[in-house]
Scaffold this motif. Sequence first.
Motif, short mmCIF file in Angstrom:
data_model
loop_
_atom_site.label_atom_id
_atom_site.label_comp_id
_atom_site.label_asym_id
_atom_site.label_seq_id
_atom_site.Cartn_x
_atom_site.Cartn_y
_atom_site.Cartn_z
N GLN A 48 9.04 -0.08 4.94
CA GLN A 48 7.66 0.32 5.22
C GLN A 48 7.51 1.21 6.45
O GLN A 48 6.61 2.03 6.52
CB GLN A 48 6.76 -0.91 5.33
CG GLN A 48 7.24 -2.00 6.27
CD GLN A 48 6.85 -1.79 7.71
OE1 GLN A 48 5.87 -1.10 8.02
NE2 GLN A 48 7.61 -2.39 8.63
N GLN A 84 2.77 5.81 -7.31
CA GLN A 84 1.73 6.76 -7.71
C GLN A 84 1.08 6.41 -9.05
O GLN A 84 1.13 7.19 -10.01
CB GLN A 84 2.30 8.18 -7.75
CG GLN A 84 2.84 8.67 -6.42
CD GLN A 84 3.31 10.11 -6.45
OE1 GLN A 84 3.01 10.87 -7.36
NE2 GLN A 84 4.05 10.49 -5.42
N TYR A 103 0.83 -1.21 0.00
CA TYR A 103 0.00 0.00 0.00
C TYR A 103 0.86 1.26 0.00
O TYR A 103 0.71 2.14 -0.87
CB TYR A 103 -0.90 -0.05 1.24
CG TYR A 103 -1.74 1.17 1.52
CD1 TYR A 103 -3.05 1.25 1.03
CD2 TYR A 103 -1.27 2.21 2.32
CE1 TYR A 103 -3.85 2.35 1.33
CE2 TYR A 103 -2.06 3.31 2.61
CZ TYR A 103 -3.34 3.38 2.11
OH TYR A 103 -4.13 4.47 2.39
N ALA A 104 1.79 1.35 0.93
CA ALA A 104 2.59 2.57 1.06
C ALA A 104 3.59 2.70 -0.08
O ALA A 104 3.77 3.80 -0.63
CB ALA A 104 3.33 2.57 2.41
N PHE A 152 6.76 5.05 6.52
CA PHE A 152 5.44 5.60 6.26
C PHE A 152 4.45 5.28 7.39
O PHE A 152 3.26 5.11 7.16
CB PHE A 152 4.92 5.05 4.93
CG PHE A 152 5.88 5.24 3.79
CD1 PHE A 152 6.27 6.50 3.40
CD2 PHE A 152 6.42 4.14 3.13
CE1 PHE A 152 7.15 6.69 2.34
CE2 PHE A 152 7.31 4.31 2.08
CZ PHE A 152 7.68 5.59 1.68
N GLN A 207 0.88 6.52 7.81
CA GLN A 207 -0.19 6.07 6.92
C GLN A 207 -0.90 4.82 7.43
O GLN A 207 -1.90 4.39 6.84
CB GLN A 207 0.39 5.77 5.52
CG GLN A 207 1.01 6.97 4.83
CD GLN A 207 1.53 6.61 3.45
OE1 GLN A 207 1.03 5.70 2.78
NE2 GLN A 207 2.54 7.33 2.99
N LEU A 259 1.50 3.46 -3.54
CA LEU A 259 0.78 4.72 -3.60
C LEU A 259 1.67 5.93 -3.34
O LEU A 259 1.45 7.00 -3.92
CB LEU A 259 -0.40 4.70 -2.63
CG LEU A 259 -1.46 3.62 -2.90
CD1 LEU A 259 -2.59 3.73 -1.90
CD2 LEU A 259 -1.98 3.73 -4.34
N THR A 260 2.69 5.78 -2.51
CA THR A 260 3.55 6.91 -2.18
C THR A 260 4.65 7.10 -3.21
O THR A 260 4.96 8.23 -3.61
CB THR A 260 4.17 6.73 -0.79
OG1 THR A 260 3.14 6.50 0.18
CG2 THR A 260 4.97 7.96 -0.38
N ILE A 261 5.27 6.01 -3.65
CA ILE A 261 6.39 6.10 -4.59
C ILE A 261 5.92 5.84 -6.02
O ILE A 261 6.25 6.59 -6.94
CB ILE A 261 7.50 5.11 -4.20
CG1 ILE A 261 7.99 5.39 -2.78
CG2 ILE A 261 8.66 5.19 -5.20
CD1 ILE A 261 8.91 4.33 -2.23
#
Length: 330
Positions: A272, A134, A126-127, A275, A278, A130-132
């Motif tokens: 992980q 995108q 998830y992190a 993040f 999150q 979606l964060t890297i």
Amino acid sequence: MASRPDGKPTPENFRLDNAPIAEPGDGEIALQILYLSLDPYMRGRMSAGKSYAKPVDIGGVMEGGTVGRVLQSRHPDFAEGDIVLSHSGWQSFAIAEGSTLRKLDPTATLISTALGVLGMPGFTAYAGLLTIGQPKTGETVVVAAASGAVGSVVGQIAKIRGARAVGIAGGADKCAFVRDELGFDTVVDHRAPDFPAQLKAACPQGIDVYFENVGGHVWDAVFPILNDFARVPVCGLIAQYNDASPPPGPDRLPGVMRDVLSRSLLIRGFIQREFVDQRPAFYDQMAAWIASGLIRYREDVMDGLEAAPEAFIGLLEGRNFGKLLVRVAN
């Protein structure tokens, strides 16, 4: 851990000991471990080399995520019988600081999912994605080890975000699972003799996001078809964890760096825990996705703590199918 491995771990690198169960002190909890998570990062903990975390000492308990039952509590937030998430490692019973535990609701979902899709692997997917990564609607997202605990979630989240998900897995059964059960748009078997050509055909518009779990020959096939401005979250390199020396051949780093520059590639390693802020959003969102059927998962469960070494060695060889767990007690 009985000894540090030289290359691939062997059963002789582990030792099963018996010891008295300790009493909890103030603020501590005595736990019976029910499930132990086995994950690729544990190979790094067996080596003495510099890394992002301290290695396990020779003679020390192998570390790992666990789900346990409270046997005795000296912390006001926990009572006997509570089910909790902890990081107690490869043991049947443990003493843990109450402040480090997360209480689980065994009526909400399977408690084992706290070590998989609703735990560290799911949060990593998830992190990192979606964060890297995108991913955007219509883009192509490729994920290695697509049938595994992290990769399987990456592809499904990519689909939720409107991207095209291409999985890479090893063997017909895993490929069928990724395509038919998880709903990836297509999947490529990295064991196929013409794997690079198959991957290129599966990505006619190139690759916009590549979630790296493997390295090795999979990376070699992916790199030439990365699009300009592609994003590469680097989560793991399991194909290289057992290497005792650098790979043979010419130094390819200058060529890679030239393409990173000329194609404006973003290659970002991550752990992980970076993040952590999150996590509350992840727990709520993932639970909702599972309840609605948008996220599916598979667990590969071995029985008995004594099964952990061989199961872990198999994990590094790709023998597991889904999130690998050891059921330590019922």
